[in-house]
Design an enzyme around this catalytic site. Structure first.
Site, PDB file in Angstrom:
ATOM      1  NE  ARG A  73      -2.595  -1.732   3.252  1.00 38.36           N
ATOM      2  CZ  ARG A  73      -2.254  -3.101   3.532  1.00 38.36           C
ATOM      3  NH1 ARG A  73      -2.818  -3.486   2.366  1.00 38.36           N
ATOM      4  NH2 ARG A  73      -1.707  -3.701   3.946  1.00 38.36           N
ATOM      5  CD  GLU A 110      -1.488  -5.779  14.873  1.00 38.59           C
ATOM      6  OE1 GLU A 110      -1.643  -4.931  13.867  1.00 38.59           O
ATOM      7  OE2 GLU A 110      -2.524  -5.466  15.398  1.00 38.59           O
TER       8      GLU A 110
HETATM    9  P1  AMP Z   1       3.822  -3.571  11.313  1.00 36.56           P
HETATM   10  O1  AMP Z   1       5.654  -3.590  11.021  1.00 36.56           O
HETATM   11  O2  AMP Z   1       3.319  -3.359  12.918  1.00 36.56           O
HETATM   12  O3  AMP Z   1       4.233  -1.964  11.994  1.00 36.56           O
HETATM   13  O4  AMP Z   1       3.140  -3.345  10.185  1.00 36.56           O
HETATM   14  C1  AMP Z   1       2.609  -2.757   9.325  1.00 36.56           C
HETATM   15  C2  AMP Z   1       2.264  -3.616   7.735  1.00 36.56           C
HETATM   16  O5  AMP Z   1       1.175  -3.930   7.947  1.00 36.56           O
HETATM   17  C3  AMP Z   1       2.071  -2.112   6.833  1.00 36.56           C
HETATM   18  O6  AMP Z   1       2.676  -2.240   5.827  1.00 36.56           O
HETATM   19  C4  AMP Z   1       0.746  -2.351   7.281  1.00 36.56           C
HETATM   20  O7  AMP Z   1      -0.003  -1.781   6.103  1.00 36.56           O
HETATM   21  C5  AMP Z   1       0.550  -3.195   7.457  1.00 36.56           C
HETATM   22  N1  AMP Z   1      -1.037  -3.891   8.812  1.00 36.56           N
HETATM   23  C6  AMP Z   1      -0.186  -4.019   9.993  1.00 36.56           C
HETATM   24  N2  AMP Z   1      -1.282  -3.793  11.195  1.00 36.56           N
HETATM   25  C7  AMP Z   1      -2.017  -3.402  10.438  1.00 36.56           C
HETATM   26  C8  AMP Z   1      -3.933  -3.573  10.563  1.00 36.56           C
HETATM   27  N3  AMP Z   1      -4.496  -3.486  11.484  1.00 36.56           N
HETATM   28  N4  AMP Z   1      -4.118  -2.961   9.723  1.00 36.56           N
HETATM   29  C9  AMP Z   1      -3.557  -2.345   8.496  1.00 36.56           C
HETATM   30  N5  AMP Z   1      -2.594  -2.615   8.089  1.00 36.56           N
HETATM   31  C10 AMP Z   1      -2.061  -3.500   8.452  1.00 36.56           C
END
Ligand code: AMP
Length: 187
Positions: A73, A110
């Site tokens: 995205r 996550e």
């Molecule tokens: P993080 O590495 O945990 O900060 O996760 C961020 C990445 O995972 C980004 O590329 C987001 O698009 C995706 N992502 C993680 N959690 C979500 C969520 N709850 N909703 C949408 N995208 C998420």
């Protein structure tokens, strides 16, 4: 430029209007995850334009050579923002997607873990790079992206996100950087 607190980037009314256009989908892609779907904002032409204008206004005073977008995205608004800033665009991709020589970084998500790659010649030493993605959750993805840029000798001048899940404290993994998000979610 003073770094903005989460959600305080611009006019609060803009933030409220844009937030209304983001759809939250429970239990996707797996149980327990509340997924913030930005496609409902993107399909609204004036809202998408407003989003890019807000981002561009925020970064215009900064010298940005390259906008690096994180797959997938970050590829949607990264190039639009790069165009408005007169900067180049660099993709940071999932493994085995880039055709030339790459460097890679592993990171925790996550939900699960993954690896990111960048072309070895994507960033020249000393170039100012703004890293963008749709959302910051735990900050692991963004942190890995910064590692890639810095491995190539680039200078990370900031991170820009549309959505920040503040309760996951992803910002703390990006300490020392200018981190900005437009729309903050506290739970
Ligand atoms: P993080 O590495 O945990 O900060 O996760 C961020 C990445 O995972 C980004 O590329 C987001 O698009 C995706 N992502 C993680 N959690 C979500 C969520 N709850 N909703 C949408 N995208 C998420």
């Amino acid at each position: 430029m003073t770094p903005a607190a989460p959600g305080q980037w611009q006019n609060p009314q803009d933030c409220a209007d844009l937030k209304q256009l983001i759809r939250a989908i429970p239990d996707w892609p797996k149980p327990g995850i509340l997924f913030y779907d930005i496609t409902t904002l993107l399909k609204n032409g004036p809202a998408f334009a407003r989003l890019i204008d807000i981002l561009a206004a925020h970064y215009r005073s900064l010298k940005v050579d390259l906008v690096a977008g994180i797959e997938a995205r970050g590829f949607i608004f990264g190039p639009a923002l790069a165009y408005r800033l007169g900067a180049g665009f660099v993709p940071i991709r999932k493994p085995r997607k880039l055709p030339s020589v790459t460097v890679s970084a592993k990171y925790a998500l996550e939900y699960g873990s993954d690896t990111l790659e960048i072309h070895q010649d994507a960033v020249q030493p000393g170039q100012a790079v703004l890293i963008v993605d749709d959302l910051i959750a735990t900050g692991g993805t963004a942190n890995a992206a910064a590692q890639l840029v810095e491995t190539l000798g680039g200078k990370v001048v900031g991170f820009g996100f549309i959505v920040e899940l503040t309760f996951l404290k992803g910002r703390s993994r990006l300490s020392g950087y200018d981190v900005n998000s437009l729309l903050a979610y506290d739970e």
